[in-house]
Design a protein around this motif. Sequence first.
Motif, PDB file in Angstrom:
ATOM      1  N   LEU A   4       0.861  -1.171   0.000  1.00 50.92           N
ATOM      2  CA  LEU A   4       0.000   0.000   0.000  1.00 50.92           C
ATOM      3  C   LEU A   4       0.901   1.225   0.000  1.00 50.92           C
ATOM      4  O   LEU A   4       2.115   1.106   0.175  1.00 50.92           O
ATOM      5  CB  LEU A   4      -0.864   0.039   1.264  1.00 50.92           C
ATOM      6  N   THR A   5       0.303   2.396  -0.144  1.00 52.55           N
ATOM      7  CA  THR A   5       1.040   3.631   0.078  1.00 52.55           C
ATOM      8  C   THR A   5       0.371   4.368   1.230  1.00 52.55           C
ATOM      9  O   THR A   5      -0.793   4.098   1.560  1.00 52.55           O
ATOM     10  CB  THR A   5       1.049   4.541  -1.164  1.00 52.55           C
ATOM     11  N   VAL A   6       1.101   5.293   1.811  1.00 51.98           N
ATOM     12  CA  VAL A   6       0.523   6.097   2.880  1.00 51.98           C
ATOM     13  C   VAL A   6      -0.727   6.805   2.362  1.00 51.98           C
ATOM     14  O   VAL A   6      -1.715   6.943   3.080  1.00 51.98           O
ATOM     15  CB  VAL A   6       1.560   7.092   3.442  1.00 51.98           C
ATOM     16  N   ALA A   7      -0.722   7.212   1.091  1.00 55.89           N
ATOM     17  CA  ALA A   7      -1.893   7.879   0.502  1.00 55.89           C
ATOM     18  C   ALA A   7      -3.119   6.965   0.474  1.00 55.89           C
ATOM     19  O   ALA A   7      -4.250   7.450   0.440  1.00 55.89           O
ATOM     20  CB  ALA A   7      -1.568   8.360  -0.904  1.00 55.89           C
ATOM     21  N   GLY A  13      -2.735   6.841   8.814  1.00 54.06           N
ATOM     22  CA  GLY A  13      -1.979   5.809   9.511  1.00 54.06           C
ATOM     23  C   GLY A  13      -2.084   5.816  11.019  1.00 54.06           C
ATOM     24  O   GLY A  13      -1.116   5.576  11.713  1.00 54.06           O
ATOM     25  N   THR A  14      -3.259   6.095  11.545  1.00 56.06           N
ATOM     26  CA  THR A  14      -3.452   6.031  12.996  1.00 56.06           C
ATOM     27  C   THR A  14      -3.346   4.572  13.456  1.00 56.06           C
ATOM     28  O   THR A  14      -3.406   3.650  12.641  1.00 56.06           O
ATOM     29  CB  THR A  14      -4.836   6.578  13.395  1.00 56.06           C
ATOM     30  N   PRO A  15      -3.212   4.344  14.755  1.00 58.66           N
ATOM     31  CA  PRO A  15      -3.179   2.957  15.233  1.00 58.66           C
ATOM     32  C   PRO A  15      -4.377   2.130  14.778  1.00 58.66           C
ATOM     33  O   PRO A  15      -4.237   0.942  14.502  1.00 58.66           O
ATOM     34  CB  PRO A  15      -3.146   3.121  16.752  1.00 58.66           C
ATOM     35  N   ALA A  16      -5.558   2.739  14.670  1.00 58.77           N
ATOM     36  CA  ALA A  16      -6.735   1.985  14.218  1.00 58.77           C
ATOM     37  C   ALA A  16      -6.544   1.495  12.790  1.00 58.77           C
ATOM     38  O   ALA A  16      -6.908   0.374  12.451  1.00 58.77           O
ATOM     39  CB  ALA A  16      -7.989   2.850  14.316  1.00 58.77           C
ATOM     40  N   THR A  17      -5.957   2.319  11.943  1.00 62.89           N
ATOM     41  CA  THR A  17      -5.702   1.911  10.561  1.00 62.89           C
ATOM     42  C   THR A  17      -4.672   0.799  10.517  1.00 62.89           C
ATOM     43  O   THR A  17      -4.819  -0.175   9.783  1.00 62.89           O
ATOM     44  CB  THR A  17      -5.219   3.097   9.711  1.00 62.89           C
ATOM     45  N   PHE A  58       6.189  -2.949   7.224  1.00 61.72           N
ATOM     46  CA  PHE A  58       7.278  -2.008   6.973  1.00 61.72           C
ATOM     47  C   PHE A  58       6.686  -0.715   6.430  1.00 61.72           C
ATOM     48  O   PHE A  58       5.789  -0.750   5.586  1.00 61.72           O
ATOM     49  CB  PHE A  58       8.239  -2.543   5.898  1.00 61.72           C
ATOM     50  N   THR A  59       7.200   0.417   6.880  1.00 65.57           N
ATOM     51  CA  THR A  59       6.879   1.711   6.290  1.00 65.57           C
ATOM     52  C   THR A  59       8.184   2.286   5.757  1.00 65.57           C
ATOM     53  O   THR A  59       9.135   2.485   6.522  1.00 65.57           O
ATOM     54  CB  THR A  59       6.283   2.678   7.332  1.00 65.57           C
ATOM     55  N   ILE A  60       8.235   2.515   4.457  1.00 64.30           N
ATOM     56  CA  ILE A  60       9.452   3.037   3.841  1.00 64.30           C
ATOM     57  C   ILE A  60       9.454   4.554   4.022  1.00 64.30           C
ATOM     58  O   ILE A  60       8.583   5.249   3.505  1.00 64.30           O
ATOM     59  CB  ILE A  60       9.544   2.653   2.348  1.00 64.30           C
ATOM     60  N   VAL A  61      10.421   5.053   4.756  1.00 65.92           N
ATOM     61  CA  VAL A  61      10.513   6.473   5.080  1.00 65.92           C
ATOM     62  C   VAL A  61      11.350   7.216   4.042  1.00 65.92           C
ATOM     63  O   VAL A  61      11.029   8.332   3.652  1.00 65.92           O
ATOM     64  CB  VAL A  61      11.113   6.662   6.495  1.00 65.92           C
ATOM     65  N   ARG A  78       9.301   2.305  -2.586  1.00 62.37           N
ATOM     66  CA  ARG A  78       9.922   3.629  -2.457  1.00 62.37           C
ATOM     67  C   ARG A  78       9.327   4.318  -1.238  1.00 62.37           C
ATOM     68  O   ARG A  78       8.363   3.821  -0.638  1.00 62.37           O
ATOM     69  CB  ARG A  78       9.695   4.454  -3.715  1.00 62.37           C
ATOM     70  N   ALA A  79       9.863   5.463  -0.899  1.00 65.84           N
ATOM     71  CA  ALA A  79       9.384   6.216   0.257  1.00 65.84           C
ATOM     72  C   ALA A  79       7.873   6.413   0.144  1.00 65.84           C
ATOM     73  O   ALA A  79       7.355   6.745  -0.922  1.00 65.84           O
ATOM     74  CB  ALA A  79      10.092   7.553   0.349  1.00 65.84           C
ATOM     75  N   GLY A  80       7.176   6.173   1.244  1.00 63.95           N
ATOM     76  CA  GLY A  80       5.721   6.293   1.282  1.00 63.95           C
ATOM     77  C   GLY A  80       4.986   4.978   1.129  1.00 63.95           C
ATOM     78  O   GLY A  80       3.778   4.918   1.325  1.00 63.95           O
ATOM     79  N   ASP A  81       5.698   3.896   0.786  1.00 60.27           N
ATOM     80  CA  ASP A  81       5.063   2.582   0.649  1.00 60.27           C
ATOM     81  C   ASP A  81       4.997   1.870   1.994  1.00 60.27           C
ATOM     82  O   ASP A  81       5.866   2.041   2.850  1.00 60.27           O
ATOM     83  CB  ASP A  81       5.829   1.699  -0.330  1.00 60.27           C
ATOM     84  N   LEU A  82       3.947   1.073   2.165  1.00 60.03           N
ATOM     85  CA  LEU A  82       3.811   0.167   3.300  1.00 60.03           C
ATOM     86  C   LEU A  82       3.815  -1.251   2.752  1.00 60.03           C
ATOM     87  O   LEU A  82       3.117  -1.545   1.781  1.00 60.03           O
ATOM     88  CB  LEU A  82       2.488   0.396   4.042  1.00 60.03           C
ATOM     89  N   LEU A  83       4.597  -2.115   3.359  1.00 60.04           N
ATOM     90  CA  LEU A  83       4.688  -3.514   2.951  1.00 60.04           C
ATOM     91  C   LEU A  83       4.163  -4.358   4.094  1.00 60.04           C
ATOM     92  O   LEU A  83       4.633  -4.235   5.230  1.00 60.04           O
ATOM     93  CB  LEU A  83       6.139  -3.887   2.641  1.00 60.04           C
TER      94      LEU A  83
END
Length: 114
Positions: A4-7, A13-17, A58-61, A78-83
């Motif tokens: 996913l991406t942060v977008a 990206g709160t704890p609930a999410t 993982f959150t790519i910073v 890339r930066a902004g991706d979540l794995l």
Amino acid sequence: MRKLTVADLPDGGTPATLAAIGAGWGPVIRGGISRYDDAGHRTHAESDRHTHDVPEIFTIVQGSGHVEIDGARADTFRAGDLLIIPPGEDHHLVSDGDVPLVFTWMHLGSLDQA
């Protein structure tokens, strides 16, 4: 693995999410932040199988690279991706970029740890 991406996150990206991403699992039980300066750096030795009995997120910073899943190149990031790595999946991150790779990692616990 899911990417996913942060977008893609409805609330940033709160704890609930993050709990929804790892649906069926409990809270974060351990985590950290890692930095790898060199392109081509692999997060674990080539011959090592790296799995967990819980999901890892993982959150790519910063930076970019690719993921190896079960010994094969799977996807780029890339930066902004979540794995999201499910339990039991052999996984490694490999830095491909010109800038250091920086990422957070979180292991989710079981529901009885909530």
